[in-house]
Design an enzyme around this catalytic site. Structure first.
Site, PDB file in Angstrom:
ATOM      1  N   GLU A  92       0.964  -1.201   0.005  1.00 32.77           N
ATOM      2  CA  GLU A  92      -0.079  -0.022   0.017  1.00 32.77           C
ATOM      3  C   GLU A  92       0.725   1.211   0.035  1.00 32.77           C
ATOM      4  OE1 GLU A  92      -3.818   1.986   0.240  1.00 32.77           O
ATOM      5  OE2 GLU A  92      -3.136   0.071  -0.173  1.00 32.77           O
ATOM      6  N   ASP A  93       1.835   1.334   0.898  1.00 29.13           N
ATOM      7  CA  ASP A  93       2.589   2.736   1.079  1.00 29.13           C
ATOM      8  C   ASP A  93       3.911   2.714   0.243  1.00 29.13           C
ATOM      9  OD1 ASP A  93       0.541   3.264   2.884  1.00 29.13           O
ATOM     10  OD2 ASP A  93       1.755   2.954   4.822  1.00 29.13           O
TER      11      ASP A  93
END
Length: 508
Positions: A92-93
């Protein structure tokens, strides 16, 4: 005895600065050395992926996955789960493709990371969505995905709970409105989920941290009330513990006796309940609580006998959750006695194994223990999860699904026997009609009467734990009555049963 106050108390580690050596030191206590390489590799990969990233608090981002994994070592999560916890934000990051995780760490770790990533997108759209019904469509989708993930692999949700706990511990870096939103979501969904999974360790911390942000003044007031009485309470309990140890010694019972802290949120709930009855804080008797740990079930009952011989039991204050475990696997004997100086005292008695389950719930019954075999009772214990998956398929509308989760899954429970002696688990306030629909739709539709403990009762009678319910049917019955849907008449108190009746009328 000291009451743990979320952020400072209990066994949960609270400082957020940590290094990999601490995590490894904790994991090696129960994970075979051969499996440690996976955790070390996952850490090295996460450290590289998150290099240079900071959290809003200003600390390195890597502290978050490290702390999340550390919380999971307290639940004895396996190496695959810990690796996934360390990697849970890299897709996600950091834009790392899932295929790379699978290639480096195998399909199991990748599946868990994928599950947690999907859950990570489920921040609830409105702080009070559950209580106000706002935006309940996306709310339902979020819950639905979470519960589907749970049914597939519980580790996904345990990583999510640990992730939420660390975020709650570091919530102060966020603006006030955002803090309240996340705290409300924690009280509405994550703490009840931890409770339903039987994980007391996570539940009390999530509750107290959320309470601290939702009602800061009240939190401080209760913490102060608890602290001012602490010294006298500890002196009193030390005296009681000494007497009990002597008596257990005379009776030949090996027992560990200790004070049992109550978390601040549960004290707040007690105070609200007592205030409604016109009672004062000083009258809350189970602020004073002891826990007795013994080797065997037989010792539980023997210890209870010793306590009841010493001090007079209070009426209606005994519960046997050893013979009748709660649906989240919790087992203990609960009693309250009029103790020294005519002060009421609550006592819980359990075996060491029951204590482990009470603290760690479903996590103490891993079907994933390193190289361990499956727990054959495990499937039975999460029957409510499967029930939820069935409702998910049945209830077309998202809003009905949210209603079901709130009323039928996260409420206090009663345990009712069928005539054959099977235990059915229902929300408090459920009636014989709710019981009928839980067993089978047709049993509900053709119900014309009910017996509880052998006596005929009205269909809107509230059932209690330990009741035996028998449903009387007639094949020629015209089906449900419209009265059953009238909330003022109290015939149906589970949304699942109400939905069945609505469907019947739509078909007519």
């Amino acid at each position: 005895m000291g009451t743990s106050s979320g952020v400072g108390g209990g066994k949960g580690r609270t400082s957020t600065s940590m290094d990999i050596a601490e995590l490894i030191g904790k994991a090696i206590e129960y994970i075979p050395p051969a499996r440690m390489r996976l955790i070390e590799d996952a850490y090295a990969f996460a450290a590289k992926a998150h290099a240079g990233q900071l959290r809003l608090s200003g600390e390195p981002f890597l502290q978050h996955p490290l702390n999340t994994a550390y919380i999971l070592t307290e639940l004895q999560m396996d190496s695959t789960g810990l690796a996934a916890a360390l990697l849970h934000d890299v897709v996600e990051d950091c834009g790392v493709p899932l295929s790379e995780i699978e290639e480096r760490f195998g399909p199991d770790v990748a599946r868990l990371v994928d599950g947690v990533t999907k859950l990570g997108k489920l921040t609830l759209p409105a702080a009070t969505a559950l209580s106000t019904g706002e935006d309940s469509l996306s709310q339902a989708e979020n819950l639905r995905k979470m519960l589907v993930a749970m049914a597939q692999d519980l580790r996904v949700v345990l990583i999510k709970l640990a992730d939420r706990l660390h975020n709650m511990r570091t919530l102060s870096a966020l603006p006030p409105a955002k803090r309240r939103q996340i705290a409300q979501e924690t009280i509405d969904i994550y703490a009840p989920l931890a409770h339903r999974l039987g994980i007391w360790q996570l539940k009390w911390q999530l509750e107290d941290l959320a309470f601290r942000h939702l009602e800061p003044q009240r939190y401080r007031d209760i913490a102060r009330l608890v602290t001012t009485k602490r010294a006298s309470r500890e002196r009193y309990l030390a005296q009681v513990v000494r007497i009990l140890r002597e008596e257990f010694g005379k009776a030949g019972i090996k027992a560990e006796v200790m004070g049992r802290p109550k978390n601040l949120y549960s004290i707040k709930q007690k105070m609200d309940k007592y205030a409604a009855q016109g009672k004062d804080f000083s009258e809350i008797y189970d602020l004073l609580a002891l826990r007795v740990l013994v080797p065997t079930v037989q010792d539980c009952y023997a210890a209870l006998g010793v306590i009841h011989n010493l001090w007079r039991p209070l009426p209606n204050a005994f519960d046997d959750y050893v013979a009748n475990p709660k649906d989240n696997m919790y087992q203990s004997l609960h009693t309250a006695v009029m103790c020294l100086g005519a002060r009421p005292l609550e006592v819980q008695i359990r075996t060491y194994e029951m204590h482990r389950v009470a603290e760690y719930g479903i996590a103490s019954h891993w079907t994933y223990k390193e190289g361990g075999s499956k727990d054959r009772h495990f499937e039975k214990k999460v029957a409510w999860l499967r029930q939820l998956m069935e409702w998910q398929r049945e209830l077309g509308g998202a809003e009905e699904f949210v209603e079901s989760v709130k009323t039928d899954i996260f409420q206090d429970r009663v345990f009712v026997y069928t005539p054959k002696g099977e235990i059915k688990d229902l929300p408090a306030g459920a009636t014989p009609l709710d019981f009928a629909y839980l067993i089978h739709t047709d049993l509900g539709h053709y119900c014309i009467g009910a017996k509880v403990n052998g006596k005929l009762v009205p269909l809107n009678t509230a059932l209690h734990s330990g009741d035996t319910a028998e449903i009387l049917t007639a094949k020629g019955s015209r089906g449900p009555s419209l009265d059953w849907l009238n909330p003022n008449l109290g015939y149906l108190n589970t949304s699942h049963a109400r939905q069945k009746v609505r469907v019947w009328f739509k078909r007519q």
